[in-house]
Write an enzyme that holds these catalytic residues in place. Structure first.
Site, PDB file in Angstrom:
ATOM      1  N   GLU A 281    -120.503 -43.366 -55.316  1.00  0.00           N
ATOM      2  CA  GLU A 281    -120.179 -43.802 -53.957  1.00  0.00           C
ATOM      3  C   GLU A 281    -120.253 -45.323 -53.842  1.00  0.00           C
ATOM      4  O   GLU A 281    -121.182 -45.957 -54.317  1.00  0.00           O
ATOM      5  CB  GLU A 281    -121.137 -43.154 -52.952  1.00  0.00           C
ATOM      6  CG  GLU A 281    -121.060 -41.633 -52.919  1.00  0.00           C
ATOM      7  CD  GLU A 281    -119.709 -41.102 -52.433  1.00  0.00           C
ATOM      8  OE1 GLU A 281    -118.915 -41.892 -51.905  1.00  0.00           O
ATOM      9  OE2 GLU A 281    -119.460 -39.891 -52.600  1.00  0.00           O
TER      10      GLU A 281
ATOM     11  N   ARG B 201    -120.392 -31.740 -39.380  1.00  0.00           N
ATOM     12  CA  ARG B 201    -119.451 -30.631 -39.187  1.00  0.00           C
ATOM     13  C   ARG B 201    -120.221 -29.322 -39.071  1.00  0.00           C
ATOM     14  O   ARG B 201    -119.847 -28.420 -38.337  1.00  0.00           O
ATOM     15  CB  ARG B 201    -118.481 -30.602 -40.382  1.00  0.00           C
ATOM     16  CG  ARG B 201    -117.285 -29.684 -40.251  1.00  0.00           C
ATOM     17  CD  ARG B 201    -116.411 -29.772 -41.506  1.00  0.00           C
ATOM     18  NE  ARG B 201    -117.160 -29.532 -42.743  1.00  0.00           N
ATOM     19  CZ  ARG B 201    -117.503 -28.325 -43.199  1.00  0.00           C
ATOM     20  NH1 ARG B 201    -117.151 -27.242 -42.540  1.00  0.00           N
ATOM     21  NH2 ARG B 201    -118.170 -28.198 -44.332  1.00  0.00           N
TER      22      ARG B 201
ATOM     23  N   CYS C 195    -125.917 -36.597 -46.824  1.00  0.00           N
ATOM     24  CA  CYS C 195    -125.871 -37.482 -48.002  1.00  0.00           C
ATOM     25  C   CYS C 195    -125.591 -38.923 -47.587  1.00  0.00           C
ATOM     26  O   CYS C 195    -126.265 -39.847 -48.044  1.00  0.00           O
ATOM     27  CB  CYS C 195    -124.818 -36.996 -49.000  1.00  0.00           C
ATOM     28  SG  CYS C 195    -125.355 -35.519 -49.875  1.00  0.00           S
TER      29      CYS C 195
ATOM     30  N   HIS D 115    -122.337 -38.334 -55.828  1.00  0.00           N
ATOM     31  CA  HIS D 115    -122.021 -36.957 -55.467  1.00  0.00           C
ATOM     32  C   HIS D 115    -121.586 -36.205 -56.722  1.00  0.00           C
ATOM     33  O   HIS D 115    -120.878 -36.764 -57.561  1.00  0.00           O
ATOM     34  CB  HIS D 115    -120.886 -36.906 -54.436  1.00  0.00           C
ATOM     35  CG  HIS D 115    -121.357 -36.790 -53.019  1.00  0.00           C
ATOM     36  ND1 HIS D 115    -121.032 -37.711 -52.043  1.00  0.00           N
ATOM     37  CD2 HIS D 115    -122.119 -35.832 -52.398  1.00  0.00           C
ATOM     38  CE1 HIS D 115    -121.582 -37.325 -50.885  1.00  0.00           C
ATOM     39  NE2 HIS D 115    -122.237 -36.186 -51.073  1.00  0.00           N
TER      40      HIS D 115
HETATM   41  N1  PCA Z   1    -124.772 -32.567 -50.043  1.00  0.00           N
HETATM   42  C1  PCA Z   1    -124.643 -32.806 -48.617  1.00  0.00           C
HETATM   43  C2  PCA Z   1    -126.071 -32.927 -48.116  1.00  0.00           C
HETATM   44  C3  PCA Z   1    -126.935 -32.406 -49.200  1.00  0.00           C
HETATM   45  C4  PCA Z   1    -126.061 -32.286 -50.380  1.00  0.00           C
HETATM   46  O1  PCA Z   1    -126.427 -31.981 -51.520  1.00  0.00           O
HETATM   47  C5  PCA Z   1    -123.743 -33.991 -48.283  1.00  0.00           C
HETATM   48  O2  PCA Z   1    -122.834 -34.289 -49.072  1.00  0.00           O
HETATM   49  O3  PCA Z   1    -123.914 -34.607 -47.236  1.00  0.00           O
END
Ligand code: PCA
Length: 227
Positions: A91, A101, A154, A179
């Site tokens: 990111e 959401r 996140c 991610h």
């Molecule tokens: N993914 C979510 C929150 C926790 C996770 O593992 C996100 O992308 O916001």
């Protein structure tokens, strides 16, 4: 303002890796399954501390701040699951918006609220994101630069992390957010969704920690997107 947290012992400061508990009806979260496997390992001369964060606005950041206070890390990589993404997503930017959401694990569903009331609109990752992507591709792992971490927990944690590191004021301490795709077991329940196995995620995290610790100035490689 918290004083310099390291007081000369930066050389011994660990790497903090965080993953999340399951959310959204899933039984596992591959982010925690991966980071927990690195707990106690030494990478690039530094000890790894792995911590699990709740998938909850507010509580996740509270826990992260406690982890920062307890471990006083030199480097922080927060990791979360992004079901549907096909690659490891490094990111680039965290934005000051909570817009959920789906409800979080405590039932909260903020809409268009700031993460930090008086915070700036956004923070950039202070990881060498292009060098990390190159290291992953060299290791045979699928990787991309992502221009948005979404507006759920996140991004909330990513923004809160960068705000906290900025506030603590030690520019040597770098941080960012990664991610990861579904695990194969998760993808088996989401027809057609891409996945990445835990061994590959662990290998990727090791490569990213090593590269981040060894890279002072990021590489100048294309990693943009048209949309
Ligand atoms: N993914 C979510 C929150 C926790 C996770 O593992 C996100 O992308 O916001």
């Amino acid at each position: 303002m918290t004083a310099d947290v390291h007081n000369g012992d930066f050389a011994d400061a660990p790497v903090l890796l965080t993953g999340f508990e399951p959310f959204g009806g899933e039984a596992d979260n591959p982010s925690w399954d991966a980071v927990r496997r690195l707990h106690g390992e030494r990478i690039g001369g530094r000890r790894v501390v792995a911590e699990r964060l709740p998938v909850a606005f507010g509580a996740s950041l509270q826990r992260l701040r406690e982890c920062l206070d307890a471990s006083r890390p030199a480097l922080v990589l927060c990791v979360g699951q992004a079901g549907g993404r096909a690659q490891l997503s490094i990111e680039r930017v965290a934005i000051n918006v909570d817009d959920a959401r789906i409800a979080d694990n405590l039932g909260a569903r903020p809409i268009d609220e700031p993460v930090i009331g008086d915070g700036p609109a956004a923070y950039f990752s202070t990881l060498p994101i292009k060098a990390l992507r190159a290291a992953l591709l060299d290791a045979g792992l699928p990787a991309e630069i992502s221009q948005t971490a979404g507006t759920y927990v996140c991004n909330h944690v990513f923004y809160g992390l960068m705000h906290e590191l900025h506030r603590r004021g030690d520019a040597r301490v770098r941080g960012g957010f990664i991610h990861i795709p579904y695990s194969p077991a998760q993808a088996a329940r989401h027809a057609g969704a891409p996945s990445l196995d835990a061994d590959s995620v662990v290998r990727a995290l090791r490569a990213m920690v090593e590269t981040a610790l060894a890279t002072d100035v990021d590489r100048r490689l294309a990693g943009g997107a048209e949309h």
